[in-house]
Design a protein around this motif. Structure first.
Motif, PDB file in Angstrom:
ATOM      1  N   LYS A   4       0.861  -1.181   0.000  1.00 12.10           N
ATOM      2  CA  LYS A   4       0.000   0.000   0.000  1.00 12.10           C
ATOM      3  C   LYS A   4       0.896   1.230   0.000  1.00 12.10           C
ATOM      4  O   LYS A   4       1.456   1.603   1.022  1.00 12.10           O
ATOM      5  N   ASN A   7      -1.479   7.379  -1.641  1.00 18.38           N
ATOM      6  CA  ASN A   7      -2.095   8.215  -0.610  1.00 18.38           C
ATOM      7  C   ASN A   7      -3.406   8.800  -1.108  1.00 18.38           C
ATOM      8  O   ASN A   7      -3.558   9.074  -2.295  1.00 18.38           O
ATOM      9  N   SER A  32      -7.502   4.227   7.352  1.00 21.28           N
ATOM     10  CA  SER A  32      -6.989   3.671   6.097  1.00 21.28           C
ATOM     11  C   SER A  32      -7.700   2.380   5.717  1.00 21.28           C
ATOM     12  O   SER A  32      -7.961   2.121   4.539  1.00 21.28           O
ATOM     13  N   VAL A  33      -8.055   1.560   6.708  1.00 19.36           N
ATOM     14  CA  VAL A  33      -8.777   0.320   6.430  1.00 19.36           C
ATOM     15  C   VAL A  33     -10.185   0.639   5.925  1.00 19.36           C
ATOM     16  O   VAL A  33     -10.685   0.007   4.992  1.00 19.36           O
ATOM     17  N   ASP A  36      -9.858   1.903   2.325  1.00 22.15           N
ATOM     18  CA  ASP A  36      -9.520   0.779   1.455  1.00 22.15           C
ATOM     19  C   ASP A  36     -10.754  -0.086   1.193  1.00 22.15           C
ATOM     20  O   ASP A  36     -11.027  -0.468   0.049  1.00 22.15           O
ATOM     21  N   SER A  37     -11.520  -0.377   2.242  1.00 14.36           N
ATOM     22  CA  SER A  37     -12.709  -1.212   2.058  1.00 14.36           C
ATOM     23  C   SER A  37     -13.770  -0.491   1.221  1.00 14.36           C
ATOM     24  O   SER A  37     -14.470  -1.115   0.419  1.00 14.36           O
ATOM     25  N   TYR A  39     -13.154   1.740  -1.194  1.00 13.04           N
ATOM     26  CA  TYR A  39     -12.672   1.653  -2.568  1.00 13.04           C
ATOM     27  C   TYR A  39     -12.922   0.261  -3.152  1.00 13.04           C
ATOM     28  O   TYR A  39     -13.317   0.113  -4.309  1.00 13.04           O
ATOM     29  N   ARG A  40     -12.706  -0.769  -2.355  1.00  8.79           N
ATOM     30  CA  ARG A  40     -12.932  -2.143  -2.835  1.00  8.79           C
ATOM     31  C   ARG A  40     -14.415  -2.375  -3.149  1.00  8.79           C
ATOM     32  O   ARG A  40     -14.749  -3.032  -4.138  1.00  8.79           O
TER      33      ARG A  40
END
Length: 98
Positions: A4, A7, A32-33, A36-37, A39-40
């Motif tokens: 990762k 930014n 950040s998690v 990230d989730s 975006y996923r």
């Protein structure tokens, strides 16, 4: 697993950031998690994983006469007690939240 290294920078109101991060801290989830989730989920669904809509407020037709009268009496009492806001302030508040 890929490293990762990218930014993400976003500007938000400080009080919104503080409140959201306090909840995430209680849940034990780093920001950040969460990002990230999110975006996923966007990638997996090819859409935003929640809807943007204005909450539906009941109309007079959906309320009984008693419910409508109770709502109007409550709002009248709030206005008499000075618990409302002037029109310009109300529109400014709405504009800020958009």
């Amino acid at each position: 697993m890929a490293a990762k290294t990218a930014n993400v920078t976003a500007r938000v109101q400080p009080e919104i950031k503080q409140k959201a991060e306090a909840i995430l801290d209680q849940l034990g989830i780093p920001v950040s998690v969460l990002i990230d989730s999110l975006y996923r989920q966007i990638i997996m669904t090819n859409s935003i994983p929640y809807s943007f809509r204005i909450p539906a407020l009941p109309t007079q037709d959906e309320l009984s006469a008693e419910q409508f009268n109770q709502m109007m009496e409550k709002r009248l009492n709030q206005a008499k007690a000075g618990q409302g806001m002037d029109l310009n302030s109300a529109f400014a508040r709405i504009s800020e939240s958009i």
